[in-house]
Design an enzyme around this catalytic site. Structure first.
Site, PDB file in Angstrom:
ATOM      1  N   TRP A 165      82.182  53.497  -0.765  1.00  0.00           N
ATOM      2  CA  TRP A 165      82.881  52.217  -0.544  1.00  0.00           C
ATOM      3  C   TRP A 165      84.400  52.432  -0.576  1.00  0.00           C
ATOM      4  O   TRP A 165      85.138  51.810   0.178  1.00  0.00           O
ATOM      5  CB  TRP A 165      82.476  51.207  -1.628  1.00  0.00           C
ATOM      6  N   HIS A 166      84.845  53.339  -1.428  1.00  0.00           N
ATOM      7  CA  HIS A 166      86.287  53.548  -1.567  1.00  0.00           C
ATOM      8  C   HIS A 166      86.901  54.263  -0.371  1.00  0.00           C
ATOM      9  O   HIS A 166      88.113  54.189  -0.166  1.00  0.00           O
ATOM     10  CB  HIS A 166      86.600  54.314  -2.855  1.00  0.00           C
ATOM     11  N   GLY A 167      86.125  54.984   0.380  1.00  0.00           N
ATOM     12  CA  GLY A 167      86.714  55.625   1.546  1.00  0.00           C
ATOM     13  C   GLY A 167      85.739  56.529   2.257  1.00  0.00           C
ATOM     14  O   GLY A 167      84.795  57.057   1.654  1.00  0.00           O
ATOM     15  N   PHE A 192      91.074  50.655   1.228  1.00  0.00           N
ATOM     16  CA  PHE A 192      89.642  50.663   0.946  1.00  0.00           C
ATOM     17  C   PHE A 192      88.992  49.485   1.638  1.00  0.00           C
ATOM     18  O   PHE A 192      87.843  49.351   1.708  1.00  0.00           O
ATOM     19  CB  PHE A 192      89.387  50.614  -0.552  1.00  0.00           C
TER      20      PHE A 192
END
Lengths: 505, 85
Positions: free
Chosen positions: A340-342, A505
């Site tokens: 999800w963060h990248g 993000f």
């Protein structure tokens, strides 16, 4: 549009407040219309095309919310289940296309030696946040946790409400459900909101941006091959990330209050934690609870996991029956949290790193801590937590795409991480590192101390003991807010573009 | 729910809670909640739910899983829906 710009603070916000005030608290529906119009303008300012994507996605989720709704006291029909799957597929499909497709193509190319070209697409700002909010609404109607929203504009306002639209907190529909019908708008709330906004603005513009400068200089010192410089870079980066993101959340919560809306808290002094498990209950709380409710619980509730647990119980492996399902659930959550963060492997490794630490907590450390004397436990827990967290930050920080430009020579994530442990390093520190540390020592101490709950503790004592009356408290908060906004304004006037970290993000 | 049923459910819940939270001294009442048991967090909550479902041969709806406030609410659902007490 960024909160930490002069345009937002001195044009957009006062103009919106003026319109909001002119309409007045007795015409709540008109106030909602104004908020929605300004929110769409806010998003269109940065994303003139993708604003239609967001509006369209909300429309899709509006209908799916109706179709999937269940009473929560009976099993949903197969049709509703399939519709829910379709809605999740649409939301994740949009997220996947804009955020992950090129990452998937790169990996396929690397794996099979193919040469599929990347697609030319930019990621809509905040898509990771608003798709998650939209899904939470539809899943909650399916579960019967929340009622269906019959008004499309109200659902659109819930998703597009500008304070929380592009970088959270990931406000759940049930948190705003009643407030969309009736919100309280009074001087106290505005005062409280301005204070939180000023605090957040100063955290971002004054502290976080200074920590970024310090981290970059430390990282460049000795071309990233000095142990102390690497550690300091990571520590400053950790502080930057905290002040940047919690500052944004403060601004979002403050802006919500200014317009009469209460959002849930997103941070609770995470660096005061004594364990990694506790840290994740205090850092980006809205994302953690989202994954808990919409991924962890459903995974744990699947037939496969339940059968596995029962099979282990039958074999008299009671402890395994208790922990194995949890570990599988944690793996899913932390793989997805990383992703999800990248769309990059270092984020996935970062997620899995926390998965391992949480499993260690679950299986061994929690029990071991209980056997220690309180003093030993306290020292051990804080030391272990800080080292583990800073190393986790290193995985996050050493993102080759953002750091490569700051060095003369290119380094990989693993080379950077090796260097913080002395592997491949060129010494501990140079005179330049020490002089940099001296220059930034005040910032380091200031940022570290105020990342702990010093002010709330002090404030509670002063107000609780009667030294500060409620009226005096309000005046102090207003003055503090004005001073903080003033200081931040001076910084903003002389600053170049400095986006919030969580925007990517 | 009559007294006998409540006593039976409480006894079984005590066993389950002791196992899930690794603490034999746990004795639940209707008002017991996550605030009273240190180890009762989001991870152990779902393990607890699974154990209760298996023991009473029943199923909680997701609305109940995420919304249950205390043991009393859990006992009421068990009394209403359990196939085996």
């Amino acid at each position: 549009m960024l909160f930490s710009t002069l345009f937002f603070t001195y044009v957009f916000l006062p103009l919106l407040l003026l319109c909001y005030w002119l309409v007045g608290p007795n015409r709540q529906r008109a106030q909602l219309v104004i908020l929605m119009a300004f929110s769409l303008f806010f998003y269109a300012w940065g994303e003139p095309v993708y604003v239609f994507l967001m509006v369209g996605l909300v429309a899709v989720n509006f209908f799916f919310g109706k179709w999937c709704a269940n009473d929560g006291e009976s099993e949903p029909t197969l049709k509703k289940r399939l519709l829910l799957v379709l809605d999740i597929a649409i939301n994740l499909g949009a997220l996947g296309y804009f955020k992950y497709l090129n990452f998937v193509i790169d990996n396929i190319n690397a794996l099979f030696g193919s040469s599929i070209g990347n697609i030319s697409v930019t990621m809509p700002i905040g898509i990771s946040f608003f798709t998650f909010q939209a899904m939470s609404y539809v899943i909650d109607t399916y579960r019967g946790v929340t009622k269906v929203q019959k008004s499309y504009p109200k659902l659109l306002l819930y998703i597009s409400f500008f304070p929380q639209l592009i970088a959270g907190p990931i406000v759940r529909y049930q948190d705003l459900e009643e407030q969309l019908e009736h919100h309280t708008w009074n001087a106290n709330q505005i005062n409280e909101g301005v204070f939180r906004f000023g605090l957040g603005l100063a955290k971002k513009v004054v502290i976080a941006d200074s920590c970024l400068t310090a981290a970059t200089k430390m990282y460049q010192s000795g071309d990233s091959k000095l142990v102390l410089a690497q550690w300091l870079a990571v520590i400053f980066y950790a502080l930057q990330l905290y002040y940047d993101f919690s500052g944004y959340s403060d601004m979002a919560i403050g802006l919500g209050k200014i317009f009469g809306f209460d959002f849930p808290e997103n941070f609770n002094y995470p660096f005061a934690s004594k364990s990694v498990t506790e840290y994740w209950r205090r850092w980006h709380i809205s994302l953690g609870t989202w994954f808990k409710d919409y991924l962890f619980y459903p995974v744990m509730n699947t037939r496969g996991i339940k059968n596995l647990s029962r099979a282990l119980m039958k074999k008299k492996k009671r402890q395994a029956a208790k922990f194995v399902p949890t570990i599988i659930g944690l793996f899913c959550v932390w793989f997805m949290t990383g992703l999800w963060h990248g769309a990059a492997w270092n984020y996935i490794f970062w997620g899995l790193y926390y998965f391992v630490l949480l499993v260690i907590d679950l299986l061994w450390l929690d029990k071991a801590r209980k056997k220690m004397s309180p003093k030993v436990e306290s020292v051990f827990s804080h030391a272990y937590f800080l080292i583990a967290t800073f190393f986790g930050m290193a995985l996050f920080y050493f993102d080759p795409t953002t750091l490569a430009v700051t060095l003369k020579t290119k380094t990989t994530v693993m080379q950077n991480i090796g260097a913080i442990f002395g592997i491949g390093s060129e010494g501990f520190a140079t005179i330049d590192t020490v002089s940099l540390l001296a220059n930034y020592s005040f910032l380091l101490i200031f940022a570290a101390v105020f990342s702990l709950p010093v002010i709330p503790t002090l404030w509670k004592k002063l107000t609780g003991s009667g030294y500060i009356t409620p009226a005096a408290g309000r005046i102090i908060k207003t003055l503090t807010a004005l001073i903080l906004i003033g200081i931040a304004t001076v910084r903003m006037a002389g600053q170049t573009y400095s986006p919030f970290l969580y925007f990517r993000f | 729910m009559n007294i006998e049923t409540e006593a039976k459910i409480t006894a079984k819940l005590n066993e389950i809670f002791s196992f899930v939270f690794d603490d034999d001294s746990i004795r639940v009442t209707r008002s017991t909640s996550a605030n009273d048991i240190e180890a009762w967090d989001s991870l152990t909550h779902i393990t607890l739910i699974s154990e209760v479902e298996d023991a009473f041969k029943m199923k909680f709806f997701m609305k109940e899983v995420v919304g249950m406030k205390n043991v009393g609410e859990m006992m009421d659902i068990i009394a209403e829906r359990a196939k085996k007490i």
